[in-house]
Design a protein around this motif. Structure first.
Motif, PDB file in Angstrom:
ATOM      1  N   SER A  40      -6.710  -7.696  -0.773  1.00 51.16           N
ATOM      2  CA  SER A  40      -5.480  -7.582  -1.732  1.00 51.16           C
ATOM      3  C   SER A  40      -4.590  -6.725  -1.630  1.00 51.16           C
ATOM      4  N   GLY A  41      -4.731  -5.905  -0.693  1.00 51.68           N
ATOM      5  CA  GLY A  41      -3.836  -4.732  -0.820  1.00 51.68           C
ATOM      6  C   GLY A  41      -3.849  -3.757  -1.732  1.00 51.68           C
ATOM      7  N   SER A  42      -4.837  -4.095  -2.967  1.00 50.80           N
ATOM      8  CA  SER A  42      -4.615  -3.289  -4.186  1.00 50.80           C
ATOM      9  C   SER A  42      -6.053  -2.789  -4.524  1.00 50.80           C
ATOM     10  N   SER A  43      -6.647  -1.854  -5.405  1.00 53.02           N
ATOM     11  CA  SER A  43      -7.679  -1.521  -5.838  1.00 53.02           C
ATOM     12  C   SER A  43      -8.560  -0.995  -4.666  1.00 53.02           C
ATOM     13  N   GLY A  44      -7.894  -0.178  -3.703  1.00 55.74           N
ATOM     14  CA  GLY A  44      -8.575   0.283  -2.595  1.00 55.74           C
ATOM     15  C   GLY A  44      -8.572  -0.552  -1.354  1.00 55.74           C
ATOM     16  N   GLU A  45      -8.439  -1.870  -1.649  1.00 55.33           N
ATOM     17  CA  GLU A  45      -8.767  -2.794  -0.316  1.00 55.33           C
ATOM     18  C   GLU A  45      -7.546  -2.832   0.513  1.00 55.33           C
ATOM     19  N   PRO A  46      -7.633  -2.971   1.572  1.00 54.77           N
ATOM     20  CA  PRO A  46      -6.573  -3.168   2.728  1.00 54.77           C
ATOM     21  C   PRO A  46      -5.989  -4.506   2.663  1.00 54.77           C
ATOM     22  N   THR A  47      -4.764  -4.634   3.171  1.00 54.35           N
ATOM     23  CA  THR A  47      -4.003  -6.045   2.952  1.00 54.35           C
ATOM     24  C   THR A  47      -4.336  -7.026   4.158  1.00 54.35           C
ATOM     25  N   GLY A  48      -4.984  -8.073   3.512  1.00 55.26           N
ATOM     26  CA  GLY A  48      -5.891  -8.946   4.459  1.00 55.26           C
ATOM     27  C   GLY A  48      -4.858  -9.788   5.137  1.00 55.26           C
ATOM     28  N   ILE A  49      -5.129 -11.028   6.172  1.00 52.93           N
ATOM     29  CA  ILE A  49      -4.208 -11.703   6.553  1.00 52.93           C
ATOM     30  C   ILE A  49      -3.524 -12.535   5.730  1.00 52.93           C
ATOM     31  N   PHE A  50      -4.456 -13.375   4.823  1.00 51.03           N
ATOM     32  CA  PHE A  50      -3.474 -14.253   3.884  1.00 51.03           C
ATOM     33  C   PHE A  50      -2.495 -13.628   3.000  1.00 51.03           C
ATOM     34  N   ALA A  51      -3.059 -12.588   2.290  1.00 50.09           N
ATOM     35  CA  ALA A  51      -2.257 -11.712   1.521  1.00 50.09           C
ATOM     36  C   ALA A  51      -0.789 -11.107   2.092  1.00 50.09           C
ATOM     37  N   GLY A  52      -1.137 -10.734   3.349  1.00 53.53           N
ATOM     38  CA  GLY A  52      -0.058  -9.971   4.027  1.00 53.53           C
ATOM     39  C   GLY A  52       0.756 -10.953   4.950  1.00 53.53           C
ATOM     40  N   ALA A  53       0.631 -12.311   4.737  1.00 54.49           N
ATOM     41  CA  ALA A  53       1.016 -13.177   6.161  1.00 54.49           C
ATOM     42  C   ALA A  53       2.483 -13.151   5.899  1.00 54.49           C
ATOM     43  N   SER A  54       3.130 -13.066   4.325  1.00 51.59           N
ATOM     44  CA  SER A  54       4.679 -13.088   4.285  1.00 51.59           C
ATOM     45  C   SER A  54       5.276 -11.809   4.672  1.00 51.59           C
ATOM     46  N   GLY A  55       4.422 -10.904   4.428  1.00 53.12           N
ATOM     47  CA  GLY A  55       5.161  -9.452   4.876  1.00 53.12           C
ATOM     48  C   GLY A  55       4.966  -9.246   6.485  1.00 53.12           C
TER      49      GLY A  55
END
Length: 424
Positions: free
Chosen positions: A252-267
């Motif tokens: 998710s890119g939050s709560s300590g997790e890195p930003t994954g492919i699906f969550a970061g696709a637009s970025g």
């Protein structure tokens, strides 16, 4: 020893002897002859030295691949003798680590800072003949790429490169400009004007820590042996592999997790296509065609696909013509090899909505460049806690791994959404 080094050492000895003889005001006749002989030998050695350098340079070029990969192979061979049970025994009652295991721990400590005992990430894999790949060049430095850290990892099967970084950050400049060639319109005309060569940096930063806590009972510790080593490695392997896969794709890119492919696709400017129709080969075929039009893939068999198990079930039961018995799944596997299709319920969210629909991911390896980079920093930091379970004589272990995710070229990935169940 190389012949050139032998000659260099002899030249140094000659210079030393000549310096002693020349320092005499009235050298004897024998010393004068010795100076002449040493001078002649020195000149002859200069010719031999140049010839040796030329010969050795040719040998280096022939053995270049061998020299570049020898260090990685030696490290891989050492990992074959790493014993996890020694680590558990050291954490339990202070057992002195020895042999290859001690060498590896010492090497890791010299390269990084750890609160507990460092354990190489490669040592967690199941010993089934997996090897560490050779180093590949990077704009900043050369690092060993571990392509198959976890053989069953969804990230590895989707073409992700596992990069181990000693310390600090790493980035990969990716070309984002469109440099084009042009013909000169006439004998004295110029060719196409200058085009800006632009790049975008894809950084990996040590901002995300993945932790695993394991409790080892007193009985298990007293039964230490190969079984304990296999069990600890198997549990850590499964836990890290599952968490990594989930983070690489669903982070998710939050709560300590890195930003994954699906969550970061637009970025990352990854193409996201809304299928919004029932699952079929034609929906995937359109995405594969876009890969080939963009020169990211040369043929359909160069594409990897990540889908939910439900999609396989739906396509395998969806007949094109009941008379032929050909299903949509048959059409898919005729074009994309079954080995390139990955099914996972851990790396993809369950179908939602009405009608129920899921997502899919397509990747391709273009020009030897992986579509996804998964960075890990150093080794697994294994920390001992003998107090939390002291009442039962147990031992609690915490394993920490630092990791991050990024992509290379956005054109090498595509996200499909709205893949609906048949008859919805």
């Amino acid at each position: 020893m190389l012949e050139s080094l032998k000659i260099q050492r002899r030249q140094s000895e000659i210079r030393q002897q000549l310096a002693e003889l020349v320092g005499k005001d009235t050298p004897e006749e024998a010393e004068t002859r010795q100076m002449a002989d040493l001078d002649a030998e020195y000149r002859q050695n200069e010719t031999r030295y140049r010839a040796a350098l030329i010969t050795e340079d040719e040998q280096r070029q022939e053995a270049k691949g061998e020299l570049e990969t020898r260090q990685d192979r030696e490290w891989s061979d050492m990992l074959g003798g790493f014993e996890m049970r020694q680590i558990a025994a050291a954490l339990d009652h202070g057992h002195q680590i020895d042999g290859v295991t001690a060498e590896i721990v010492s090497e890791l400590r010299s390269a990084g800072t750890y609160q507990g005992i460092p354990v190489p990430i490669e040592a967690l894999e199941t010993r089934a003949g997996e090897t560490v790949a050779s180093g590949t060049p990077d704009p900043i430095s050369t690092r060993p790429i571990i392509d198959r850290l976890f053989p069953q990892s969804v990230a590895a099967r989707m073409g992700a490169s596992m990069i181990n970084i000693g310390q600090g950050e790493a980035e990969w400049p990716v070309v984002t400009s469109s440099v084009a060639a042009g013909w000169a319109d006439g004998e004295t005309a110029n060719v196409a004007g200058p085009t800006v060569y632009a790049t975008t940096d894809r950084p990996l930063a040590p901002d995300h820590n993945l932790g695993i806590q394991m409790k080892i009972t007193r009985k298990t510790l007293k039964q230490s042996g190969a079984a304990l080593e296999a069990a600890v490695r198997r549990d850590m392997n499964g836990a890290i592999g599952q968490a990594m896969d989930a983070a690489v794709f669903l982070g998710s890119g939050s709560s300590g997790e890195p930003t994954g492919i699906f969550a970061g696709a637009s970025g990352w400017s990854i193409t996201e296509t809304a299928v919004d129709a029932e699952v079929s080969w034609s929906a995937f075929r359109a995405a594969v065609t876009r890969f080939m039009v963009a020169n990211a893939a040369g043929s359909p068999n160069a594409v990897r696909m990540l889908i939910r198990p439900e999609v396989w079930s739906d396509m395998d039961g969806l007949y094109i013509d009941t008379g032929t018995g050909v299903t949509e799944w048959d059409r898919l596997t005729r074009n994309i090899p079954a080995g390139n299709i990955v099914m996972s319920s851990n790396a993809l969210e369950a179908p939602t909505g009405s009608p129920a629909a899921s997502k899919a991911l397509l990747t391709t390896n273009a020009g030897g460049t992986a579509p996804i980079y998964v960075g890990t920093w150093g080794a697994v930091d294994l920390i001992r806690d003998p107090y939390s379970d002291a009442a039962s004589g147990g031992l609690r272990l915490t394993a920490l791994v630092t990791m991050d995710v990024t992509i290379s070229r956005a054109a090498q990935l595509e996200v499909l959404t709205g893949i609906q169940e048949p008859g919805a």
